[in-house]
Design a protein around this motif. Sequence first.
Motif, short mmCIF file in Angstrom:
data_model
loop_
_atom_site.label_atom_id
_atom_site.label_comp_id
_atom_site.label_asym_id
_atom_site.label_seq_id
_atom_site.Cartn_x
_atom_site.Cartn_y
_atom_site.Cartn_z
N ILE A 63 0.85 -1.20 0.00
CA ILE A 63 0.00 0.00 0.00
C ILE A 63 0.88 1.25 0.00
CG2 ILE A 63 -1.61 1.38 1.39
CD1 ILE A 63 -2.84 -1.38 2.28
N LEU A 64 1.88 1.26 0.85
CA LEU A 64 2.78 2.41 0.90
C LEU A 64 3.50 2.61 -0.43
CD1 LEU A 64 4.27 1.84 4.47
CD2 LEU A 64 2.63 3.61 3.79
N GLY A 89 1.98 6.93 -6.82
CA GLY A 89 0.97 7.89 -7.23
C GLY A 89 1.28 9.33 -6.87
N ARG A 90 2.32 9.53 -6.05
CA ARG A 90 2.64 10.89 -5.63
C ARG A 90 2.91 11.79 -6.82
NH1 ARG A 90 7.19 12.26 -2.48
NH2 ARG A 90 8.34 10.60 -3.42
N PRO A 91 2.51 13.03 -6.75
CA PRO A 91 2.02 13.80 -5.62
C PRO A 91 0.50 13.77 -5.48
CG PRO A 91 2.39 15.30 -7.42
CD PRO A 91 2.80 13.91 -7.90
N GLU A 151 -3.02 9.51 0.68
CA GLU A 151 -1.73 10.01 0.23
C GLU A 151 -0.72 9.81 1.35
OE1 GLU A 151 -2.37 14.13 -0.67
OE2 GLU A 151 -2.73 14.66 1.41
N LEU A 152 0.54 9.67 0.97
CA LEU A 152 1.60 9.50 1.96
C LEU A 152 1.85 10.79 2.71
CD1 LEU A 152 4.33 7.41 0.11
CD2 LEU A 152 2.65 6.61 1.77
N THR A 153 2.22 10.65 3.97
CA THR A 153 2.74 11.79 4.74
C THR A 153 4.24 11.85 4.48
OG1 THR A 153 3.23 10.42 6.66
CG2 THR A 153 1.01 11.44 6.56
#
Length: 102
Positions: A18-19, A25-27, A77-79
């Motif tokens: 998942i991470l 997919g960022r940003p 979204e990731l931090t």
Amino acid sequence: MSDIDLGKIQRESARWRILRILDAGRPLPVSEHTVLLALNDAKLSLTMQELRRELDYLDDRKLLRILDINTAHWSAELTHYGVDLVEYTVDCLPGIARPPRF
């Protein structure tokens, strides 16, 4: 006899995937549907409920932020800490099956 907990192995592997999916997919945020499709392609079949449970776990660990949590379709979204974890710049605590860096 070995006491292998396959459910635990699958959960921890799914968390790492998942991470990685969110990092790819960022940003932009990634929809839960896209994450589920990518996990299924990686032979980590989860139900939507299982996916949401793992997203909630990773959100609680401050590795990602769930968006649209009060709607029918989540995205995440990731931090900055999640990015650091994926990029191997911080230690990985138990609960996520991050492979060793070569």
